[in-house]
Design an enzyme around this catalytic site. Structure first.
Site, PDB file in Angstrom:
ATOM      1  N   ARG A 149       3.368  17.067  -4.299  1.00 41.41           N
ATOM      2  CA  ARG A 149       4.091  17.176  -5.635  1.00 41.41           C
ATOM      3  C   ARG A 149       4.380  18.580  -5.845  1.00 41.41           C
ATOM      4  O   ARG A 149       3.585  19.467  -5.287  1.00 41.41           O
ATOM      5  CB  ARG A 149       3.023  16.559  -6.691  1.00 41.41           C
ATOM      6  CG  ARG A 149       2.956  15.159  -6.626  1.00 41.41           C
ATOM      7  CD  ARG A 149       2.242  14.725  -7.922  1.00 41.41           C
ATOM      8  NE  ARG A 149       2.011  13.061  -7.761  1.00 41.41           N
ATOM      9  CZ  ARG A 149       0.848  12.660  -7.400  1.00 41.41           C
ATOM     10  NH1 ARG A 149      -0.195  13.582  -7.027  1.00 41.41           N
ATOM     11  NH2 ARG A 149       0.484  11.441  -7.373  1.00 41.41           N
ATOM     12  N   LYS A 173      -2.492  14.659 -10.211  1.00 42.51           N
ATOM     13  CA  LYS A 173      -2.435  14.245 -11.791  1.00 42.51           C
ATOM     14  C   LYS A 173      -3.668  13.966 -12.231  1.00 42.51           C
ATOM     15  O   LYS A 173      -4.599  13.536 -11.509  1.00 42.51           O
ATOM     16  CB  LYS A 173      -1.484  12.891 -11.822  1.00 42.51           C
ATOM     17  CG  LYS A 173       0.273  13.378 -11.385  1.00 42.51           C
ATOM     18  CD  LYS A 173       0.657  12.031 -11.602  1.00 42.51           C
ATOM     19  CE  LYS A 173       2.201  12.186 -11.415  1.00 42.51           C
ATOM     20  NZ  LYS A 173       2.845  11.050 -11.643  1.00 42.51           N
ATOM     21  N   HIS A 244      10.690  16.934  -4.170  1.00 38.40           N
ATOM     22  CA  HIS A 244      10.348  15.664  -3.816  1.00 38.40           C
ATOM     23  C   HIS A 244      10.657  14.638  -2.743  1.00 38.40           C
ATOM     24  O   HIS A 244      10.130  13.858  -2.184  1.00 38.40           O
ATOM     25  CB  HIS A 244      10.291  14.933  -5.237  1.00 38.40           C
ATOM     26  CG  HIS A 244       9.172  13.892  -5.483  1.00 38.40           C
ATOM     27  ND1 HIS A 244       8.100  14.443  -6.088  1.00 38.40           N
ATOM     28  CD2 HIS A 244       8.930  12.584  -5.786  1.00 38.40           C
ATOM     29  CE1 HIS A 244       7.080  13.464  -6.257  1.00 38.40           C
ATOM     30  NE2 HIS A 244       7.664  12.544  -6.098  1.00 38.40           N
ATOM     31  N   ARG A 247       8.209  14.963   0.134  1.00 36.94           N
ATOM     32  CA  ARG A 247       7.187  13.947  -0.230  1.00 36.94           C
ATOM     33  C   ARG A 247       7.588  12.924   0.301  1.00 36.94           C
ATOM     34  O   ARG A 247       6.897  11.933   0.976  1.00 36.94           O
ATOM     35  CB  ARG A 247       6.708  14.023  -1.598  1.00 36.94           C
ATOM     36  CG  ARG A 247       5.719  13.155  -2.127  1.00 36.94           C
ATOM     37  CD  ARG A 247       5.291  13.545  -3.484  1.00 36.94           C
ATOM     38  NE  ARG A 247       4.548  12.530  -4.149  1.00 36.94           N
ATOM     39  CZ  ARG A 247       3.151  12.430  -3.917  1.00 36.94           C
ATOM     40  NH1 ARG A 247       2.465  13.359  -3.196  1.00 36.94           N
ATOM     41  NH2 ARG A 247       2.622  11.361  -4.711  1.00 36.94           N
ATOM     42  N   HIS A 270      -1.747   8.390  -4.897  1.00 38.81           N
ATOM     43  CA  HIS A 270      -1.108   7.442  -5.645  1.00 38.81           C
ATOM     44  C   HIS A 270      -2.405   6.512  -6.088  1.00 38.81           C
ATOM     45  O   HIS A 270      -3.454   6.000  -5.315  1.00 38.81           O
ATOM     46  CB  HIS A 270      -0.316   6.448  -4.789  1.00 38.81           C
ATOM     47  CG  HIS A 270       1.077   6.766  -4.584  1.00 38.81           C
ATOM     48  ND1 HIS A 270       1.990   6.447  -3.559  1.00 38.81           N
ATOM     49  CD2 HIS A 270       1.526   8.186  -5.277  1.00 38.81           C
ATOM     50  CE1 HIS A 270       3.121   7.210  -3.650  1.00 38.81           C
ATOM     51  NE2 HIS A 270       2.943   8.112  -4.703  1.00 38.81           N
ATOM     52  N   TYR A 279       7.670   2.996   0.371  1.00 37.59           N
ATOM     53  CA  TYR A 279       7.761   3.557   1.759  1.00 37.59           C
ATOM     54  C   TYR A 279       7.940   2.682   2.887  1.00 37.59           C
ATOM     55  O   TYR A 279       8.123   2.880   4.087  1.00 37.59           O
ATOM     56  CB  TYR A 279       6.792   4.586   1.771  1.00 37.59           C
ATOM     57  CG  TYR A 279       7.085   5.649   0.983  1.00 37.59           C
ATOM     58  CD1 TYR A 279       8.299   6.615   0.706  1.00 37.59           C
ATOM     59  CD2 TYR A 279       6.093   6.017  -0.288  1.00 37.59           C
ATOM     60  CE1 TYR A 279       8.217   7.552  -0.472  1.00 37.59           C
ATOM     61  CE2 TYR A 279       6.117   6.778  -1.084  1.00 37.59           C
ATOM     62  CZ  TYR A 279       7.213   7.750  -1.332  1.00 37.59           C
ATOM     63  OH  TYR A 279       7.573   8.707  -2.327  1.00 37.59           O
TER      64      TYR A 279
END
Length: 298
Positions: A149, A173, A244, A247, A270, A279
């Site tokens: 990210r 995150k 992004h 990514r 994630h 994906y």
């Protein structure tokens, strides 16, 4: 409880209990600020106890009338639901007025993905004669090699580079750490960049930061967006590009190459495998070639 007071408490809850980053907290509380303005100006209500399901439905309608698309409406509603769940946990409310609220129907949106040829074209557009040239090359190779990210890239520290083991440690995150493999090519470009970085005098807050601007300070997220956008234009890429996108490309190329979805989930950081499943979409060219090769009527 007054709405603005509840929002302040919610921000503290997200910071201390949930461990969210400041960027995430700002995003959540800005949505709540919209709710507070609507309640105050349109409904003449100042406390959370007076807000009903009908009031919140009217708020969502107002978002649409102000031009917010359905995806953004759904995201805002998700934030509102989280806000009222917090109020329930704190015993501010007895009933949750968002319990029966329906989110706008949002179609599945596949991410924009670059081909390896397009990625090579963007990287080739970098002018290595400029002082920032090698830095920018190292940035793009790292984005694509590790699927980071933007916040993870700009916060990447020298002490978290473990090149001899082939990994870097990333702070994602909620300040959650993970180890991500890094390619020899990205390692090489970062090591070339060290020559330019060693000429800088980092400020005290940026001594351990990998990627610096010409003043020795940590790069901003906006600067990374600007770099990728300009290079994509110079390379003649017509797609809407952001950091992004690298990514998305990283993850898509792994999945299309046969990588285990759980491994991709771990590398991307994630929390849910459902986020990673997007994906699993196939490249349309690959899909057509497969059908033409194996279908009896092709």
């Amino acid at each position: 409880m007054r709405i603005e007071e509840a929002i302040e408490g919610y921000a503290s809850f997200l910071r201390l209990e949930k461990g969210l980053s400041e960027n995430s907290i700002v995003a959540y509380t800005s949505d709540m600020d919209k709710l507070w303005q609507f309640a105050n100006q349109e409904l003449n209500k100042q406390t959370v106890e007076t807000l009903s399901q009908q009031d919140l439905e009217a708020f969502i309608v107002s978002l649409e009338s102000n031009g917010l698309n359905k995806r953004s409406q759904a995201r805002t509603l998700s934030g509102v639901k989280g806000f009222f769940r917090y109020l329930m946990l704190e015993d501010v409310l007895v009933n949750d007025p968002t319990e029966l609220l329906l989110a706008p129907k949002v179609g599945r949106k596949l991410p924009i993905v670059l081909s390896t040829e397009e990625i090579d074209a963007i990287i080739s557009a970098i002018d290595l004669s400029k002082p920032e040239g090698q830095r920018n090359k190292a940035i793009l190779e790292t984005l694509y090699s590790c699927g980071l990210r933007v916040s993870e890239l700009v916060g990447l520290s020298l002490s978290n580079l473990h090149f001899s083991e082939g990994f870097i440690k990333v702070v994602g995150k909620g300040n959650k750490e993970r180890l991500v493999p890094i390619s020899p090519r990205a390692v090489k470009e970062i090591e070339y960049y060290y020559i330019d970085r060693n000429k800088l005098t980092p400020d005290s807050a940026s001594k351990d930061i990998v990627f610096l601007n010409r003043r020795g300070k940590k790069l901003s997220r906006v600067m990374i967006f600007t770099i990728t956008k300009l290079l994509a234009e110079q390379a003649g890429i017509k797609k809407t590009i952001s950091p992004h996108t690298f990514r998305h490309s990283f993850a898509t190329h792994l999945v299309e190459g046969g990588a285990d979805l759980r491994a991709v989930q771990e590398m991307l950081g994630h929390e849910s495998i459902l986020t990673t499943e997007i994906y699993t979409h196939l490249d349309t060219t690959f899909l057509r070639e497969t059908i033409m090769q194996f279908h009896p009527r092709a």
